[in-house]
Design a protein around this motif. Structure first.
Motif, PDB file in Angstrom:
ATOM      1  N   ALA A  42       1.335  -1.310   0.028  1.00  0.00           N
ATOM      2  CA  ALA A  42       0.393  -0.423  -0.040  1.00  0.00           C
ATOM      3  C   ALA A  42       0.719   1.185  -0.227  1.00  0.00           C
ATOM      4  CB  ALA A  42      -0.382  -0.270   1.648  1.00  0.00           C
ATOM      5  N   PHE A  43       1.783   1.245   0.406  1.00  0.00           N
ATOM      6  CA  PHE A  43       2.792   2.794   0.962  1.00  0.00           C
ATOM      7  C   PHE A  43       3.781   2.878  -0.136  1.00  0.00           C
ATOM      8  CE2 PHE A  43       1.764   2.278   5.249  1.00  0.00           C
ATOM      9  CZ  PHE A  43       1.445   3.450   5.653  1.00  0.00           C
ATOM     10  N   ALA A  44       4.279   1.492  -0.307  1.00  0.00           N
ATOM     11  CA  ALA A  44       4.334   1.996  -2.297  1.00  0.00           C
ATOM     12  C   ALA A  44       3.902   2.268  -3.312  1.00  0.00           C
ATOM     13  CB  ALA A  44       5.734   0.280  -2.408  1.00  0.00           C
ATOM     14  N   ALA A  45       2.299   2.142  -3.227  1.00  0.00           N
ATOM     15  CA  ALA A  45       1.691   2.469  -4.482  1.00  0.00           C
ATOM     16  C   ALA A  45       1.645   3.475  -4.191  1.00  0.00           C
ATOM     17  CB  ALA A  45       0.324   1.261  -4.303  1.00  0.00           C
ATOM     18  N   LEU A  46       0.912   4.089  -3.239  1.00  0.00           N
ATOM     19  CA  LEU A  46       0.944   5.273  -2.386  1.00  0.00           C
ATOM     20  C   LEU A  46       2.169   6.719  -3.342  1.00  0.00           C
ATOM     21  CD1 LEU A  46      -1.050   5.103   1.163  1.00  0.00           C
ATOM     22  CD2 LEU A  46      -2.506   6.030  -1.486  1.00  0.00           C
ATOM     23  N   ALA A  47       3.402   6.211  -2.655  1.00  0.00           N
ATOM     24  CA  ALA A  47       4.328   7.021  -2.988  1.00  0.00           C
ATOM     25  C   ALA A  47       4.764   6.473  -4.871  1.00  0.00           C
ATOM     26  CB  ALA A  47       5.460   5.984  -2.753  1.00  0.00           C
ATOM     27  N   ALA A  48       4.011   5.401  -5.112  1.00  0.00           N
ATOM     28  CA  ALA A  48       3.916   5.476  -6.906  1.00  0.00           C
ATOM     29  C   ALA A  48       3.039   5.834  -7.629  1.00  0.00           C
ATOM     30  CB  ALA A  48       4.037   4.152  -7.236  1.00  0.00           C
ATOM     31  N   LEU A  49       2.063   6.197  -6.673  1.00  0.00           N
ATOM     32  CA  LEU A  49       1.339   6.893  -7.649  1.00  0.00           C
ATOM     33  C   LEU A  49       1.322   8.281  -7.520  1.00  0.00           C
ATOM     34  CD1 LEU A  49      -1.883   6.852  -9.016  1.00  0.00           C
ATOM     35  CD2 LEU A  49      -2.655   7.076  -6.073  1.00  0.00           C
ATOM     36  N   ALA A  50       2.014   9.205  -6.256  1.00  0.00           N
ATOM     37  CA  ALA A  50       2.279  10.232  -5.865  1.00  0.00           C
ATOM     38  C   ALA A  50       3.424  10.531  -7.066  1.00  0.00           C
ATOM     39  CB  ALA A  50       2.460  10.893  -4.612  1.00  0.00           C
ATOM     40  N   LEU A  51       4.851   9.660  -6.797  1.00  0.00           N
ATOM     41  CA  LEU A  51       5.302  10.199  -8.322  1.00  0.00           C
ATOM     42  C   LEU A  51       5.172   9.896  -9.561  1.00  0.00           C
ATOM     43  CD1 LEU A  51       8.793  10.741  -8.050  1.00  0.00           C
ATOM     44  CD2 LEU A  51       8.846   8.118  -7.997  1.00  0.00           C
ATOM     45  N   GLY A  52       4.536   9.403  -9.531  1.00  0.00           N
ATOM     46  CA  GLY A  52       4.056   8.748 -11.497  1.00  0.00           C
ATOM     47  C   GLY A  52       3.062  10.791 -11.798  1.00  0.00           C
ATOM     48  N   ALA A  53       2.228  10.831 -10.885  1.00  0.00           N
ATOM     49  CA  ALA A  53       1.732  12.209 -11.306  1.00  0.00           C
ATOM     50  C   ALA A  53       2.256  13.039 -11.291  1.00  0.00           C
ATOM     51  CB  ALA A  53       0.859  12.587  -9.967  1.00  0.00           C
ATOM     52  N   VAL A  54       3.446  13.223 -11.195  1.00  0.00           N
ATOM     53  CA  VAL A  54       4.723  13.682 -11.429  1.00  0.00           C
ATOM     54  C   VAL A  54       5.628  14.038 -11.791  1.00  0.00           C
ATOM     55  CG1 VAL A  54       6.773  15.062 -10.066  1.00  0.00           C
ATOM     56  CG2 VAL A  54       4.470  14.623  -8.624  1.00  0.00           C
ATOM     57  N   GLN A  55       5.625  12.736 -12.977  1.00  0.00           N
ATOM     58  CA  GLN A  55       6.623  11.865 -13.872  1.00  0.00           C
ATOM     59  C   GLN A  55       5.494  12.740 -14.794  1.00  0.00           C
ATOM     60  OE1 GLN A  55       9.642  11.912 -13.033  1.00  0.00           O
ATOM     61  NE2 GLN A  55      10.099  10.232 -13.868  1.00  0.00           N
ATOM     62  N   LEU A  56       4.294  11.854 -14.987  1.00  0.00           N
ATOM     63  CA  LEU A  56       3.630  12.878 -16.412  1.00  0.00           C
ATOM     64  C   LEU A  56       3.538  14.095 -17.069  1.00  0.00           C
ATOM     65  CD1 LEU A  56       0.740  10.034 -15.678  1.00  0.00           C
ATOM     66  CD2 LEU A  56       2.522   9.830 -17.478  1.00  0.00           C
ATOM     67  N   VAL A  57       3.781  14.985 -15.898  1.00  0.00           N
ATOM     68  CA  VAL A  57       3.251  16.468 -16.535  1.00  0.00           C
ATOM     69  C   VAL A  57       4.989  16.918 -15.944  1.00  0.00           C
ATOM     70  CG1 VAL A  57       0.877  16.203 -15.382  1.00  0.00           C
ATOM     71  CG2 VAL A  57       3.019  16.707 -13.629  1.00  0.00           C
ATOM     72  N   ALA A  58       6.240  16.098 -15.309  1.00  0.00           N
ATOM     73  CA  ALA A  58       7.475  17.069 -15.741  1.00  0.00           C
ATOM     74  C   ALA A  58       7.593  16.963 -16.985  1.00  0.00           C
ATOM     75  CB  ALA A  58       8.068  16.580 -14.279  1.00  0.00           C
ATOM     76  N   PRO A  59       8.936  17.764 -17.086  1.00  0.00           N
ATOM     77  CA  PRO A  59       9.561  17.544 -18.462  1.00  0.00           C
ATOM     78  C   PRO A  59      10.514  16.102 -18.414  1.00  0.00           C
ATOM     79  CG  PRO A  59      10.137  19.705 -17.750  1.00  0.00           C
ATOM     80  CD  PRO A  59       9.332  19.226 -16.320  1.00  0.00           C
ATOM     81  N   LYS A  60       9.993  15.723 -20.160  1.00  0.00           N
ATOM     82  CA  LYS A  60      10.856  14.628 -20.325  1.00  0.00           C
ATOM     83  C   LYS A  60      12.300  14.792 -20.387  1.00  0.00           C
ATOM     84  CE  LYS A  60       6.911  13.171 -19.732  1.00  0.00           C
ATOM     85  NZ  LYS A  60       5.999  14.223 -19.260  1.00  0.00           N
ATOM     86  N   GLY A  61      13.471  13.080 -20.585  1.00  0.00           N
ATOM     87  CA  GLY A  61      14.728  13.515 -20.916  1.00  0.00           C
ATOM     88  C   GLY A  61      15.204  13.961 -20.461  1.00  0.00           C
ATOM     89  N   THR A  62      15.199  14.384 -18.868  1.00  0.00           N
ATOM     90  CA  THR A  62      15.920  15.414 -18.139  1.00  0.00           C
ATOM     91  C   THR A  62      16.542  14.296 -17.308  1.00  0.00           C
ATOM     92  OG1 THR A  62      14.217  15.891 -16.469  1.00  0.00           O
ATOM     93  CG2 THR A  62      14.873  17.654 -17.982  1.00  0.00           C
ATOM     94  N   LEU A  63      17.669  14.602 -16.323  1.00  0.00           N
ATOM     95  CA  LEU A  63      18.290  14.006 -15.554  1.00  0.00           C
ATOM     96  C   LEU A  63      16.905  13.493 -14.206  1.00  0.00           C
ATOM     97  CD1 LEU A  63      21.067  12.401 -14.532  1.00  0.00           C
ATOM     98  CD2 LEU A  63      21.693  14.543 -13.647  1.00  0.00           C
TER      99      LEU A  63
END
Length: 132
Positions: A17-38
């Motif tokens: 559950a805690f890994a899923a919640l962290a992945a959900l939050a981080l995944g949402a950031v990754q989807l909107v953040a600039p791609k190809g950056t470090l």
């Protein structure tokens, strides 16, 4: 809302559950953040590790048994175990379009869709959000 049912659950469920919640939050950031950056690459590896943790930890959770010790949600875990390395390999090969499609599919199918199943009455996350 109370975390008590989750905190009283087995170690596998808490890790899951805690890994899923962290992945959900981080995944949402990754989807909107600039791609190809470090930062995108570094956070992407962290997200992939979280997704692997979510998928693999699910195989020690047997609350909904339909096929022996497994339930239909385990099919989504198998999907993640299969699709995650493929999406990572596509990033390595600079196949950006297929990498993006794979990661979006993992986010939507492996987290959002699977997450909706956790709110089924009688499940722990249903108890967390809505009480008994």
């Amino acid at each position: 809302m109370t975390l008590a049912p989750l905190l009283a659950a087995s170690l596998a469920i808490r890790i899951h559950a805690f890994a899923a919640l962290a992945a959900l939050a981080l995944g949402a950031v990754q989807l909107v953040a600039p791609k190809g950056t470090l930062p995108h690459r570094g956070l992407g590896w962290l997200w992939a590790a979280l997704m692997a943790t979510v998928a693999l930890s699910s195989f020690w959770i047997h609350e909904m048994r339909w096929f022996g010790p497994f339930g239909p949600i385990h099919l989504l875990s198998l999907y993640v175990v299969w699709a995650l390395p493929r999406a990572l390999f596509r990033a390595h090969r600079h196949d950006v379009a297929r990498h993006a499609a794979g990661m979006q599919g993992l986010f939507l199918g492996g987290l959002v869709l699977a997450g909706l199943f956790t709110f089924w009455p009688g499940r722990i996350m249903h108890q967390v959000l809505f009480g008994n």
